[in-house]
Structures are given as structure tokens and as C-alpha cells.
Design a protein around this motif. Structure first.
Motif, PDB file in Angstrom:
ATOM      1  N   UNK A 105      44.506 -16.467 -49.597  1.00 61.10           N
ATOM      2  CA  UNK A 105      45.667 -15.903 -48.907  1.00 61.10           C
ATOM      3  C   UNK A 105      46.120 -14.645 -49.647  1.00 61.10           C
ATOM      4  N   UNK A 106      46.245 -13.550 -48.887  1.00 54.29           N
ATOM      5  CA  UNK A 106      46.714 -12.294 -49.467  1.00 54.29           C
ATOM      6  C   UNK A 106      48.206 -12.369 -49.748  1.00 54.29           C
ATOM      7  N   UNK A 107      48.605 -11.736 -50.835  1.00 50.95           N
ATOM      8  CA  UNK A 107      49.997 -11.776 -51.262  1.00 50.95           C
ATOM      9  C   UNK A 107      50.762 -10.545 -50.794  1.00 50.95           C
ATOM     10  N   UNK A 108      52.043 -10.723 -50.579  1.00 47.71           N
ATOM     11  CA  UNK A 108      52.926  -9.598 -50.271  1.00 47.71           C
ATOM     12  C   UNK A 108      53.130  -8.773 -51.545  1.00 47.71           C
ATOM     13  N   UNK A 109      53.769  -7.636 -51.408  1.00 44.00           N
ATOM     14  CA  UNK A 109      54.101  -6.815 -52.576  1.00 44.00           C
ATOM     15  C   UNK A 109      55.005  -7.608 -53.506  1.00 44.00           C
ATOM     16  N   UNK A 110      56.004  -8.245 -52.954  1.00 46.70           N
ATOM     17  CA  UNK A 110      56.944  -9.037 -53.754  1.00 46.70           C
ATOM     18  C   UNK A 110      56.216 -10.131 -54.534  1.00 46.70           C
ATOM     19  N   UNK A 111      55.344 -10.889 -53.851  1.00 46.06           N
ATOM     20  CA  UNK A 111      54.597 -11.963 -54.502  1.00 46.06           C
ATOM     21  C   UNK A 111      53.644 -11.413 -55.558  1.00 46.06           C
ATOM     22  N   UNK A 112      52.984 -10.302 -55.262  1.00 49.94           N
ATOM     23  CA  UNK A 112      52.063  -9.693 -56.221  1.00 49.94           C
ATOM     24  C   UNK A 112      52.813  -9.268 -57.474  1.00 49.94           C
ATOM     25  N   UNK A 113      53.960  -8.633 -57.295  1.00 50.05           N
ATOM     26  CA  UNK A 113      54.774  -8.218 -58.446  1.00 50.05           C
ATOM     27  C   UNK A 113      55.196  -9.422 -59.277  1.00 50.05           C
ATOM     28  N   UNK A 114      55.615 -10.489 -58.610  1.00 48.45           N
ATOM     29  CA  UNK A 114      56.009 -11.705 -59.336  1.00 48.45           C
ATOM     30  C   UNK A 114      54.846 -12.268 -60.144  1.00 48.45           C
ATOM     31  N   UNK A 115      53.645 -12.274 -59.570  1.00 48.74           N
ATOM     32  CA  UNK A 115      52.474 -12.792 -60.286  1.00 48.74           C
ATOM     33  C   UNK A 115      52.136 -11.910 -61.485  1.00 48.74           C
ATOM     34  N   UNK A 116      52.237 -10.603 -61.323  1.00 46.89           N
ATOM     35  CA  UNK A 116      51.983  -9.691 -62.443  1.00 46.89           C
ATOM     36  C   UNK A 116      52.969  -9.969 -63.572  1.00 46.89           C
ATOM     37  N   UNK A 117      54.235 -10.083 -63.239  1.00 47.21           N
ATOM     38  CA  UNK A 117      55.287 -10.274 -64.241  1.00 47.21           C
ATOM     39  C   UNK A 117      55.163 -11.630 -64.938  1.00 47.21           C
ATOM     40  N   UNK A 118      54.803 -12.667 -64.205  1.00 45.96           N
ATOM     41  CA  UNK A 118      54.807 -14.023 -64.755  1.00 45.96           C
ATOM     42  C   UNK A 118      53.438 -14.523 -65.214  1.00 45.96           C
ATOM     43  N   UNK A 119      52.421 -13.689 -65.140  1.00 51.21           N
ATOM     44  CA  UNK A 119      51.086 -14.119 -65.585  1.00 51.21           C
ATOM     45  C   UNK A 119      51.102 -14.444 -67.072  1.00 51.21           C
ATOM     46  N   UNK A 120      50.486 -15.551 -67.426  1.00 51.72           N
ATOM     47  CA  UNK A 120      50.358 -15.926 -68.838  1.00 51.72           C
ATOM     48  C   UNK A 120      48.941 -15.681 -69.342  1.00 51.72           C
ATOM     49  N   UNK A 121      48.029 -15.353 -68.428  1.00 46.57           N
ATOM     50  CA  UNK A 121      46.652 -15.025 -68.780  1.00 46.57           C
ATOM     51  C   UNK A 121      46.203 -13.875 -67.885  1.00 46.57           C
ATOM     52  N   UNK A 122      45.674 -12.832 -68.511  1.00 46.03           N
ATOM     53  CA  UNK A 122      45.205 -11.658 -67.783  1.00 46.03           C
ATOM     54  C   UNK A 122      43.796 -11.351 -68.260  1.00 46.03           C
ATOM     55  N   UNK A 153      41.969 -10.756 -63.122  1.00 44.10           N
ATOM     56  CA  UNK A 153      42.307 -12.143 -62.803  1.00 44.10           C
ATOM     57  C   UNK A 153      43.587 -12.514 -63.555  1.00 44.10           C
ATOM     58  N   UNK A 154      44.601 -12.914 -62.792  1.00 46.73           N
ATOM     59  CA  UNK A 154      45.881 -13.326 -63.357  1.00 46.73           C
ATOM     60  C   UNK A 154      46.019 -14.831 -63.192  1.00 46.73           C
ATOM     61  N   UNK A 155      46.503 -15.488 -64.241  1.00 49.56           N
ATOM     62  CA  UNK A 155      46.748 -16.934 -64.157  1.00 49.56           C
ATOM     63  C   UNK A 155      48.138 -17.227 -64.692  1.00 49.56           C
ATOM     64  N   UNK A 156      48.714 -18.289 -64.164  1.00 48.09           N
ATOM     65  CA  UNK A 156      50.025 -18.711 -64.616  1.00 48.09           C
ATOM     66  C   UNK A 156      50.371 -20.070 -64.059  1.00 48.09           C
ATOM     67  N   UNK A 157      51.634 -20.412 -64.171  1.00 46.48           N
ATOM     68  CA  UNK A 157      52.111 -21.708 -63.717  1.00 46.48           C
ATOM     69  C   UNK A 157      53.480 -21.530 -63.075  1.00 46.48           C
ATOM     70  N   UNK A 158      53.698 -22.245 -61.987  1.00 49.39           N
ATOM     71  CA  UNK A 158      54.986 -22.219 -61.304  1.00 49.39           C
ATOM     72  C   UNK A 158      55.381 -23.652 -60.983  1.00 49.39           C
ATOM     73  N   UNK A 159      56.453 -24.121 -61.612  1.00 50.89           N
ATOM     74  CA  UNK A 159      56.946 -25.486 -61.406  1.00 50.89           C
ATOM     75  C   UNK A 159      55.869 -26.540 -61.638  1.00 50.89           C
ATOM     76  N   UNK A 160      55.122 -26.361 -62.717  1.00 54.48           N
ATOM     77  CA  UNK A 160      54.102 -27.321 -63.097  1.00 54.48           C
ATOM     78  C   UNK A 160      52.773 -27.184 -62.372  1.00 54.48           C
ATOM     79  N   UNK A 161      52.691 -26.253 -61.417  1.00 52.70           N
ATOM     80  CA  UNK A 161      51.454 -26.057 -60.664  1.00 52.70           C
ATOM     81  C   UNK A 161      50.799 -24.749 -61.097  1.00 52.70           C
ATOM     82  N   UNK A 162      49.526 -24.842 -61.498  1.00 50.73           N
ATOM     83  CA  UNK A 162      48.801 -23.642 -61.933  1.00 50.73           C
ATOM     84  C   UNK A 162      48.388 -22.800 -60.728  1.00 50.73           C
TER      85      UNK A 162
END
Length: 194
Positions: A105-122, A153-162
Motif C-alpha cells: 500500500x502506497x503511503x500519503x505524504x503525511x504517512x511517509x513523513x511520519x515513517x521517516x521521522x519515527x524510523x528506528x532502522x534505516x 528501507x525504513x523500519x519501526x514500531x507503532x503501538x507494539x506492531x512492527x
């Protein structure tokens, strides 16, 4: 109330730099010499790739942060939040730059920015002439025939879900240039700073 005074020209400049640094990486890297010395500096491929990674990461974080501040400020002052989301959907639909690897699923600009900011692995995805990919962690002689593929490749976690996202920084830059243009020409965002 007035939001942070952000220069949309500087956001656009960062977006253009993302395109230049990302899209021209293979050609630029070919001008540097191979070296398996991790501490090597100067005109070496490892030094170039480390600098490339640092520069692109910095541009992504700065651009994403400013866009999110801009979105939050504008949606409270001059936009209906639904209108902001509509502009985002239109522009990100024309220039998809990131997707969730689990669902494609493609991300919106808002979602993409959030993933960039909250990534714990790049990880910068490297590719060779045979289509093999490696994620760049450090340079080794095994990467001598590899170049930056243009994907991160960005990785992170949101509310316990990777989560995991594949991002094309050059396409993200194009998306942001178009987004700022749309906000300025079609939605008169200058009113927020008047």
C-alpha cells in the motif's frame, strides 16, 4: 495565532537536493575508487557512500519534519483538515514514493513523513549489475560492484506492531516539490503568515 514561519523555498530546495543526491548516485559513485578500508577518506567509494547516506538521511528528516509542521499548522489555521488530506492524496497519488512492504500500500505524504521521522532502522539498498541487492551497513570489498539503488528501507514500531517501508527519496523529493507548488499556487498558504 500564527504558526512557525517556514520557508517553503528551503523545503523545495531540500526536495530538489533529495532528487539530485538519490537519482545521480550510481553515476557519481563511478568516479570514486574502490577501497575496503573502513577508515578511508578522500575519493573512495566507501567515503562517498557514507556521505551519501548521511546527506540523504539529513535531507529526509529535515524535509519530513518541516512538512509535518506545515501540515499541522495549516490544518488548524486556514484549511479544513479534510481539504489538507485531499491535497495530500492527490499529489502523493501522482508521485507515489513509499509503500508498506507487508501490503504494498502506497503511503500519503503525511504517512511517509511520519515513517521517516519515527524510523528506528534505516538501510540504504545497494544493487549490482546482476540485480542482487544488499542493505548497506558498512563498506566491504563485497560491495565493490554495488551502488545505491535509490531505495531506502525504513523500519519501526507503532503501538507494539512492527512496520517496514520502502522509500524512494528521489520520488519523495519530486512529490514534495509538487506538493509545495500546489499549496502555494492553488491554496494560498501565504495567508498563514500574514
Amino acid at each position: 495565532m500564527r504558526p512557525h514561519s517556514l520557508s517553503t523555498a528551503l523545503i523545495t530546495e531540500n526536495a530538489f537536493q533529495l532528487v539530485a543526491w538519490s537519482a545521480g548516485a550510481k553515476e557519481a559513485q563511478s568516479h570514486f575508487v574502490d577501497s575496503d578500508d573502513h577508515g578511508a577518506f578522500g575519493a573512495t567509494k566507501p567515503h562517498y557512500v557514507y556521505r551519501l547516506q548521511t546527506t540523504i538521511s539529513e535531507l529526509l528528516v529535515v524535509t519530513a519534519t518541516k512538512i509535518r509542521i506545515l501540515q499541522d499548522s495549516l490544518s488548524k489555521l486556514i484549511f479544513d483538515p479534510g481539504e489538507m488530506a485531499k491535497v495530500d492524496a492527490n499529489v502523493s497519488g501522482e508521485h507515489p514514493s513509499a509503500y508498506l512492504t507487508s501490503s504494498q500500500v502506497h503511503l500519503s505524504i503525511r504517512e511517509t513523513c511520519n515513517k521517516i521521522i519515527h524510523a528506528t532502522s534505516v538501510a540504504f539498498v545497494m544493487r549490482n549489475a546482476y540485480g542482487q541487492t544488499e542493505e548497506f551497513a558498512y563498506w566491504s570489498e563485497d560491495l565493490a560492484g554495488f551502488w545505491f539503488s535509490g531505495e531506502v528501507r525504513l523500519k519501526g514500531e507503532n503501538r507494539g506492531k512492527e512496520w517496514e517501508v520502502l522509500l524512494n527519496p528521489a520520488q519523495f523529493g519530486v512529490c514534495i516539490v509538487d506538493y509545495i507548488n500546489e499549496l502555494e499556487s492553488g491554496h494560498e498558504i501565504h495567508r498563514a503568515w500574514e
